[in-house]
Design a protein around this motif. Structure first.
Motif, PDB file in Angstrom:
ATOM      1  N   VAL A  34      50.756  27.606  60.880  1.00  0.00           N
ATOM      2  CA  VAL A  34      49.708  26.668  61.283  1.00  0.00           C
ATOM      3  C   VAL A  34      48.575  26.848  60.281  1.00  0.00           C
ATOM      4  O   VAL A  34      48.021  27.938  60.160  1.00  0.00           O
ATOM      5  CB  VAL A  34      49.215  26.944  62.723  1.00  0.00           C
ATOM      6  N   SER A  35      48.269  25.786  59.550  1.00  0.00           N
ATOM      7  CA  SER A  35      47.236  25.857  58.515  1.00  0.00           C
ATOM      8  C   SER A  35      46.358  24.616  58.570  1.00  0.00           C
ATOM      9  O   SER A  35      46.867  23.501  58.750  1.00  0.00           O
ATOM     10  CB  SER A  35      47.885  25.947  57.130  1.00  0.00           C
ATOM     11  N   PRO A  36      45.062  24.793  58.364  1.00  0.00           N
ATOM     12  CA  PRO A  36      44.184  23.620  58.284  1.00  0.00           C
ATOM     13  C   PRO A  36      44.543  22.724  57.103  1.00  0.00           C
ATOM     14  O   PRO A  36      44.232  21.537  57.104  1.00  0.00           O
ATOM     15  CB  PRO A  36      42.781  24.208  58.149  1.00  0.00           C
ATOM     16  N   GLU A  37      45.226  23.269  56.109  1.00  0.00           N
ATOM     17  CA  GLU A  37      45.649  22.485  54.947  1.00  0.00           C
ATOM     18  C   GLU A  37      46.700  21.436  55.317  1.00  0.00           C
ATOM     19  O   GLU A  37      46.932  20.495  54.573  1.00  0.00           O
ATOM     20  CB  GLU A  37      46.204  23.392  53.851  1.00  0.00           C
ATOM     21  N   PHE A  38      47.353  21.597  56.465  1.00  0.00           N
ATOM     22  CA  PHE A  38      48.393  20.670  56.893  1.00  0.00           C
ATOM     23  C   PHE A  38      47.828  19.423  57.578  1.00  0.00           C
ATOM     24  O   PHE A  38      48.545  18.441  57.747  1.00  0.00           O
ATOM     25  CB  PHE A  38      49.352  21.348  57.879  1.00  0.00           C
TER      26      PHE A  38
END
Length: 67
Positions: A34-38
Motif C-alpha cells: 500500500v503506497s501513496p504513490e499508487f
C-alpha cells in the motif's frame, strides 16, 4: 537465496509504503503493498513502479513476484 525480508527492504528503500508484507519460498514471492504513490494509477502502472524499484533484481534474484 533471496528472502522476503530483502525484497520488502528493497521496495521500502525506493517506494514510500503505508503498508508492505512480502512472503515467499526463496523463488516465488507474494507482496501486499500500500503506497501513496499508487493513488490514481491503474494496477499495471502500480506494478511498473515496483518493478522499477526492484530493477535488475527482478531478472537476477526474483523468479516470480505476485502483487
Amino acid at each position: 537465496m533471496t528472502t522476503p525480508q530483502e525484497i520488502e527492504n528493497w521496495i521500502k528503500a525506493g517506494l514510500p509504503c503505508d503498508y508492505i508484507h512480502v512472503d515467499g519460498d526463496g523463488q516465488h514471492f507474494e507482496a501486499i503493498i500500500v503506497s501513496p504513490e499508487f493513488t490514481g494509477k491503474m494496477r499495471i502502472a502500480q506494478h511498473q513502479l515496483v518493478y522499477k524499484v526492484l530493477g535488475d533484481k527482478m531478472d537476477a534474484q526474483i523468479h516470480a513476484l505476485s502483487m
